[in-house]
Motif scaffolding. Structure first.
Motif, PDB file in Angstrom:
ATOM      1  N   GLY A   1       0.813  -1.218   0.000  1.00 35.29           N
ATOM      2  CA  GLY A   1       0.000   0.000   0.000  1.00 35.29           C
ATOM      3  C   GLY A   1       0.844   1.265   0.000  1.00 35.29           C
TER       4      GLY A   1
ATOM      5  N   ARG B   1       0.799 -15.283   3.296  1.00 41.95           N
ATOM      6  CA  ARG B   1       1.544 -14.213   3.963  1.00 41.95           C
ATOM      7  C   ARG B   1       0.930 -12.844   3.709  1.00 41.95           C
ATOM      8  NH1 ARG B   1       4.978 -10.586   3.055  1.00 41.95           N
ATOM      9  NH2 ARG B   1       6.610 -10.171   4.556  1.00 41.95           N
TER      10      ARG B   1
ATOM     11  N   ARG C   1      -8.466  -2.888  11.943  1.00 41.56           N
ATOM     12  CA  ARG C   1      -7.222  -2.471  12.573  1.00 41.56           C
ATOM     13  C   ARG C   1      -7.028  -3.155  13.918  1.00 41.56           C
ATOM     14  NH1 ARG C   1      -8.942   2.479  10.841  1.00 41.56           N
ATOM     15  NH2 ARG C   1      -9.892   2.976  12.831  1.00 41.56           N
TER      16      ARG C   1
HETATM   17  C1  LIG Z   1      -6.085   5.158  11.423  1.00 39.52           C
HETATM   18  C2  LIG Z   1      -4.788   4.889  10.709  1.00 39.52           C
HETATM   19  C3  LIG Z   1      -3.971   5.938  10.393  1.00 39.52           C
HETATM   20  C4  LIG Z   1      -2.762   5.707   9.736  1.00 39.52           C
HETATM   21  N1  LIG Z   1      -1.957   6.766   9.444  1.00 39.52           N
HETATM   22  C5  LIG Z   1      -0.789   6.565   8.819  1.00 39.52           C
HETATM   23  C6  LIG Z   1       0.076   7.661   8.528  1.00 39.52           C
HETATM   24  O1  LIG Z   1      -0.221   8.823   8.854  1.00 39.52           O
HETATM   25  N2  LIG Z   1       1.238   7.390   7.860  1.00 39.52           N
HETATM   26  C7  LIG Z   1       1.599   6.113   7.499  1.00 39.52           C
HETATM   27  O2  LIG Z   1       2.663   5.934   6.900  1.00 39.52           O
HETATM   28  N3  LIG Z   1       0.810   5.066   7.791  1.00 39.52           N
HETATM   29  C8  LIG Z   1      -0.375   5.263   8.417  1.00 39.52           C
HETATM   30  N4  LIG Z   1      -1.181   4.196   8.678  1.00 39.52           N
HETATM   31  C9  LIG Z   1      -0.762   2.859   8.208  1.00 39.52           C
HETATM   32  C10 LIG Z   1      -1.201   2.673   6.744  1.00 39.52           C
HETATM   33  O3  LIG Z   1      -2.619   2.546   6.672  1.00 39.52           O
HETATM   34  C11 LIG Z   1      -0.623   1.423   6.098  1.00 39.52           C
HETATM   35  O4  LIG Z   1      -0.827   0.322   6.950  1.00 39.52           O
HETATM   36  C12 LIG Z   1       0.848   1.593   5.819  1.00 39.52           C
HETATM   37  O5  LIG Z   1       1.039   2.588   4.817  1.00 39.52           O
HETATM   38  C13 LIG Z   1       1.486   0.280   5.364  1.00 39.52           C
HETATM   39  O6  LIG Z   1       0.739  -0.212   4.285  1.00 39.52           O
HETATM   40  P1  LIG Z   1       1.388  -1.302   3.356  1.00 39.52           P
HETATM   41  O7  LIG Z   1       0.360  -1.895   2.484  1.00 39.52           O
HETATM   42  O8  LIG Z   1       2.624  -0.750   2.729  1.00 39.52           O
HETATM   43  O9  LIG Z   1       1.848  -2.304   4.440  1.00 39.52           O
HETATM   44  P2  LIG Z   1       1.007  -3.488   5.124  1.00 39.52           P
HETATM   45  O10 LIG Z   1       1.042  -4.686   4.278  1.00 39.52           O
HETATM   46  O11 LIG Z   1      -0.267  -2.996   5.613  1.00 39.52           O
HETATM   47  O12 LIG Z   1       2.049  -3.759   6.239  1.00 39.52           O
HETATM   48  C14 LIG Z   1       2.042  -3.117   7.488  1.00 39.52           C
HETATM   49  C15 LIG Z   1       2.714  -4.077   8.414  1.00 39.52           C
HETATM   50  O13 LIG Z   1       1.944  -5.273   8.478  1.00 39.52           O
HETATM   51  C16 LIG Z   1       2.758  -6.404   8.220  1.00 39.52           C
HETATM   52  N5  LIG Z   1       2.036  -7.309   7.288  1.00 39.52           N
HETATM   53  C17 LIG Z   1       2.384  -7.607   6.044  1.00 39.52           C
HETATM   54  N6  LIG Z   1       1.538  -8.519   5.522  1.00 39.52           N
HETATM   55  C18 LIG Z   1       0.624  -8.769   6.473  1.00 39.52           C
HETATM   56  C19 LIG Z   1      -0.543  -9.588   6.534  1.00 39.52           C
HETATM   57  N7  LIG Z   1      -0.896 -10.387   5.535  1.00 39.52           N
HETATM   58  N8  LIG Z   1      -1.291  -9.560   7.635  1.00 39.52           N
HETATM   59  C20 LIG Z   1      -0.934  -8.779   8.663  1.00 39.52           C
HETATM   60  N9  LIG Z   1       0.154  -7.978   8.670  1.00 39.52           N
HETATM   61  C21 LIG Z   1       0.920  -7.974   7.586  1.00 39.52           C
HETATM   62  C22 LIG Z   1       4.030  -5.899   7.579  1.00 39.52           C
HETATM   63  O14 LIG Z   1       5.084  -6.643   8.152  1.00 39.52           O
HETATM   64  C23 LIG Z   1       4.110  -4.451   7.929  1.00 39.52           C
HETATM   65  O15 LIG Z   1       4.983  -4.212   8.987  1.00 39.52           O
HETATM   66  C24 LIG Z   1      -2.382   4.393   9.361  1.00 39.52           C
HETATM   67  C25 LIG Z   1      -3.211   3.339   9.681  1.00 39.52           C
HETATM   68  C26 LIG Z   1      -4.375   3.570  10.353  1.00 39.52           C
HETATM   69  C27 LIG Z   1      -5.242   2.409  10.667  1.00 39.52           C
END
Ligand SMILES: Cc1cc2nc3c(=O)[nH]c(=O)nc-3n(C[C@H](O)[C@H](O)[C@H](O)COP(=O)(O)OP(=O)(O)OC[C@H]3O[C@@H](n4cnc5c(N)ncnc54)[C@H](O)[C@@H]3O)c2cc1C
Length: 326
Positions: free
Chosen positions: A82, A248, A269
């Motif tokens: 994401g 994963r 969340r």
């Molecule tokens: C209310 C709220 C506000 C937020 N505000 C911000 C913000 O201001 N700035 C910001 O950068 N982010 C923020 N986030 C987090 C953001 O929504 C994303 O989660 C973040 O950008 C990571 O997304 P991603 O898809 O790159 O990682 P994700 O895949 O969502 O990974 C996040 C973490 O989860 C782990 N993960 C990977 N795969 C899985 C799986 N299958 N199941 C469970 N865990 C897993 C990873 O190891 C990683 O460390 C916020 C989240 C919430 C809920």
């Protein structure tokens, strides 16, 4: 199954690199009226991961501005993608976002406020600092970062708060001592926290240890990466002979719902508990990544928040879906 959200089209106007791995995005909804939003608000953004639409939440940085909505995204390398999607966007990109909404309840009547941010957790805290400083409230912000070079918004915060900004930079050996901090706070102080899950756990223990009411510690979580590595695990459905693989990159909630199990959810969340399902047996270990259950409930392993929590090995669950009752 989920409660309804209102989506609106928007345009990415500008990006700005704040620190290595942290980028700010200025987004303007098509129908933007500049209306104030509640403190601690976030928006949901549609991202594309492996060609599929997904949703990620981002806190709004600071109070409302006539220019649009400001978010800052940390690039998570070990992730489903994401944040990487957000990072490849260029000004002019079209986005779908939700209306701002806040899960952080703040009352403005306290005499003392303590703000705590860990890393990217500064995003919802900055607006709180702005609002409290403007009101002339007694507020101190403790900002825990690996190094000042990796901290977003340091100059803005220093200008806003002066001596009331305390930076705890790991590379300077300035660890945030939560026990000492909370012991020094007067009764009735309100603490707003946003940071990694381990830091939140430590904050909750220290807060209770200092004798403050838990309701006076308000927090926002961005989701947890857990204490076990994110790996494939298996889920057996009680009395059905069905065993499902949770890969994963997908959550147990999404896999169960895609297989027709109709697990209810809302926040995704690990905060609201709506997706909690009964655990019947654990052959391995559960990695509880929610903030809904207490430590005691997590230890008992009787329920699991399917949206965020994961496991190692095989767990048997009861989704309460009965085919003959459908
Ligand atoms: C209310 C709220 C506000 C937020 N505000 C911000 C913000 O201001 N700035 C910001 O950068 N982010 C923020 N986030 C987090 C953001 O929504 C994303 O989660 C973040 O950008 C990571 O997304 P991603 O898809 O790159 O990682 P994700 O895949 O969502 O990974 C996040 C973490 O989860 C782990 N993960 C990977 N795969 C899985 C799986 N299958 N199941 C469970 N865990 C897993 C990873 O190891 C990683 O460390 C916020 C989240 C919430 C809920």
């Amino acid at each position: 199954m989920r409660f309804i959200e209102t989506w609106t089209p928007a345009t990415l106007l500008e990006t700005r690199d704040l620190a290595p791995g942290i980028r700010e995005f200025l987004i303007k909804p098509d129908q933007f009226d500049g209306a104030a939003y509640a403190l601690g608000s976030h928006i949901n953004v549609t991202v594309t991961i492996n060609g599929q639409p997904e949703t990620r939440s981002y806190s709004l940085v600071g109070e409302v501005s006539s220019r649009g909505l400001r978010i800052a995204v940390r690039r998570a390398e070990d992730s489903r993608g994401g944040s990487r999607y957000m990072w490849q966007l260029a000004p002019g990109a079209r986005l779908d976002i939700t209306q701002p909404s806040s899960l952080l309840a703040v009352d403005w009547t306290r005499e003392n406020y303590c703000l705590i941010a860990g890393g990217i957790g500064i995003t919802p805290i900055l607006g709180a600092a702005q609002a409290l400083a403007r009101r002339g409230a007694d507020v101190t912000l403790h900002y825990a970062v690996r190094s000042r070079g990796e901290a977003a918004y340091l100059d803005e915060l220093a200008a806003m708060l002066g001596q009331r900004l305390v930076v705890h930079a790991g590379d300077e050996g300035r660890r945030l001592d939560l026990d000492a901090l909370f012991a020094s706070l007067p009764r009735g102080a309100l603490t707003l926290f946003c940071g990694p899950m381990r830091m939140l756990d430590a904050a909750r223990h220290a807060w209770i240890g200092a004798g403050h009411p838990l309701t006076d510690l308000r927090y926002e979580t961005f989701g947890s990466s857990g204490s076990l590595p994110t790996e494939m695990f298996r889920v057996r459905l009680k009395d059905s002979g069905v065993e499902i693989e949770i890969p994963r990159e997908r959550s147990m909630l999404d896999v169960l719902n895609a297989a027709g199990h109709e697990v209810m959810f809302d926040c995704k969340r690990g905060e609201c508990g709506l997706c909690a399902i009964d655990v019947v047996e654990v052959e391995g270990e559960i990695d509880h990544r929610d903030v809904f259950f207490s430590d005691h409930q997590k230890e008992s392993n009787q329920k699991i928040c399917a949206c965020v929590s994961r496991a190692r090995g095989i767990i048997t669950v009861d989704t309460l879906l009965r085919v003959d009752a459908v």
